[in-house]
Structure formats: C-alpha cells, structure tokens
Enzyme design. Structure first.
Site, short mmCIF file in Angstrom:
data_model
loop_
_atom_site.label_atom_id
_atom_site.label_comp_id
_atom_site.label_asym_id
_atom_site.label_seq_id
_atom_site.Cartn_x
_atom_site.Cartn_y
_atom_site.Cartn_z
N HIS A 195 35.35 37.25 30.83
CA HIS A 195 36.74 37.20 30.98
C HIS A 195 36.57 35.67 31.96
O HIS A 195 37.71 35.00 32.23
CB HIS A 195 37.59 39.02 32.21
CG HIS A 195 37.66 39.31 30.65
ND1 HIS A 195 36.82 40.04 30.59
CD2 HIS A 195 39.38 39.76 31.63
CE1 HIS A 195 38.44 40.89 30.32
NE2 HIS A 195 39.00 40.72 30.59
N HIS A 247 31.96 44.15 36.73
CA HIS A 247 30.81 42.88 36.63
C HIS A 247 30.74 43.01 38.15
O HIS A 247 31.38 43.34 39.25
CB HIS A 247 31.65 41.38 36.09
CG HIS A 247 31.59 41.51 34.96
ND1 HIS A 247 30.79 41.59 34.52
CD2 HIS A 247 33.01 41.67 34.08
CE1 HIS A 247 31.16 40.87 32.26
NE2 HIS A 247 32.73 41.50 33.03
#
Length: 290
Positions: A195, A247
């Site tokens: 992302h 993450h």
C-alpha cells in the site's frame, strides 16, 4: 582491411535505420505486458519465504482489523486518479509538445492522442516496476504481519513447553490451526508495505507530472494545492497500514521511500518529467506507447 570497412559501413547503415512506427508501437505494448507478468506470477504461483517467531515477540499479537484502504480501493484510486489527471491535463494542454511525427502515426492517431497514450504508458510502466520490486521483497523476506497470530490461530498448546523457557525461543515451523492457507500466506507478507509503495509511487509521480505539465501561474496556489492533496493521499494510505495492524512501521517507511524513489527515477530517466520541458518533449517524440 576491405572486410573491416565493409562491416563499418553496414553498422553505420544499421544505426541510421529506425524501426517502423508500427513495430515500435508493438514493442512498447510488449514491454508493458512483460513488466506485468512478474506481478501475476507472484500472486498466483510463488509462495513466501517461511519464517518463524520468538515466543516473547509481542509485535505479532495484534488483533485483526479491516483495512481502512482496501486493496481494491488502492488499485482503482492509484490508477484512476493519475490516468484521469493525465487525460485532462494533456487534453487541455494540447499537442504542442509534439512537433513532428512519422506519417504512419499522423494518419492513424492525432498528435494529442499520441501524447496522452505516451504519458499513460510511462505511468503504467512505473506501476509495473514498483509492484515487481515490492513482490520480490515480500516473498523473499516473508516477514510476519503484526496480526499474524490472530490470522494463523497459532497452536500455543503444542509449543507451550518451549515457550515456557526464560530465554527467548525461536519457533519454526509455526503450528497454525487456521485452515485458510491463503489468509496465512498473506499474513507472511509484511515487508515492505505494498500500500505504501504503490500509493507513494502513483501520487509522487503525479506530483512530478503536474509540476512539468501545468504551467499556468494564476491562481498561483492551485497547482501546489493539488500536489499537496496527492501527498496527503499517500501519507494517509501509508499510515493506515500501521493503525490497522497490517504492517510494522518500518514496513511502511521503507515502502514509502521505495515508491518515491521509483517515481523519481521514472520521472527523471524514463518520461523526462524532471529536467525541463524540452527533455519531456524529446522523450515524447522518441517513444510512442499504446
């Protein structure tokens, strides 16, 4: 000596000859396809590197939270926003950047259309590059996501004896109770953030594109405002991966830097957006993409 002179003459002749416009077009399309092939292979064939974990590693015990920015929204927004911007800007700006085109292209496509397709081609080429780099890192490093244990449904009973030790113990292989192997596989792809890298590339490349192509001066703050909004989009998208526990912060930071670096390299050395309008014009004249 005569043979050497003959070879030199042949080489000079080959250097002067240029590929047919139709062949150039086909080769550029083929290159775009080739750049996208590794992305498909990683998504369907390649498995991530298997890693273990330390019993006392609390960074892998976060809960599962739905993504604020889904992968679908990331791809659609990351592609649609720059492509629509390119269509609008190049349509308004006109075809003045292309002063000469081969007769083939003149008959088949107006110069303005060639400019638009060329700009989009550069952008898509960069998208393929950054996604390939991201997948190479993800699948070869295989870092576990912060919510790994929640996804894996780690069987702590089977490793209770090892984890009861006072010293950190490395557990490998990891006993997972979750039968959804695809979900577990995704939980092993933390480094670096896709992302962050994809949104960083698309938005920062768009910033470079707007800086080169938007030449109006009134209102003076309109272009900086649009560029600032692009930066806000990628920063928010990147940070969402941290507060959604998908993450680690280092995954996001590295992904953001990598996306921005690739955006600069593509804008500087491929599309010629950085380095002046003349360089961009020359690049546009030299390469026709579909």
């Amino acid at each position: 000596m005569d043979r050497f002179q003959g070879c030199s003459a042949i080489l000079k002749t080959l250097k002067k000859k240029e590929l047919a416009p139709s062949l150039k077009l086909m080769l550029n399309i083929l290159i775009l396809i080739l750049v996208g092939i590794p992305v498909l292979l990683f998504a369907t064939v390649v498995s991530p590197q298997q890693r273990g974990f330390y019993c006392n590693d609390a960074s892998l015990s976060y809960p599962i939270i739905s993504s604020t920015i889904s992968t679908t929204a990331l791809v659609i927004g990351g592609l649609l926003i720059p492509i629509v911007s390119i269509l609008i800007v190049d349509t308004i700006k006109g075809s003045s950047d292309i002063q000469s085109q081969e007769e083939f292209l003149k008959k088949c496509l107006p110069p303005k259309i060639i400019t638009i397709f060329t700009s989009i081609g550069y952008f898509l080429f960069g998208c393929g590059c950054i996604q390939t780099i991201t997948d190479i890192a993800k699948y070869n490093i295989g870092r576990l996501r912060p919510h790994f244990h929640a996804v894996c449904q780690t069987d702590w009973n089977s490793i209770q004896t090892n984890c009861s030790s006072l010293h950190p113990v490395y557990i490998y292989p990891i006993p997972c109770l979750n039968p959804d192997h695809h979900a577990v596989r995704e939980a092993e792809l933390s480094f670096f953030s896709g992302h962050a890298s994809f949104s960083s590339f698309t938005m920062i490349y768009l910033i470079f594109y707007l800086e080169n192509r938007l030449t109006f001066h009134n209102p003076a703050l309109l272009k900086p405002l649009i560029q600032f909004l692009c930066l806000v989009i990628t920063v928010y998208t990147s940070l969402s991966r941290v507060f959604d526990y998908h993450h680690h912060w280092s995954d996001v930071l590295f992904g953001f830097i990598m996306g921005g670096t690739v955006a600069y390299l593509i804008a500087r050395y491929v599309s010629g957006l950085i380095g002046g309008d003349k360089k961009h014009e020359q690049k546009t004249n030299d390469v026709e993409t579909a």
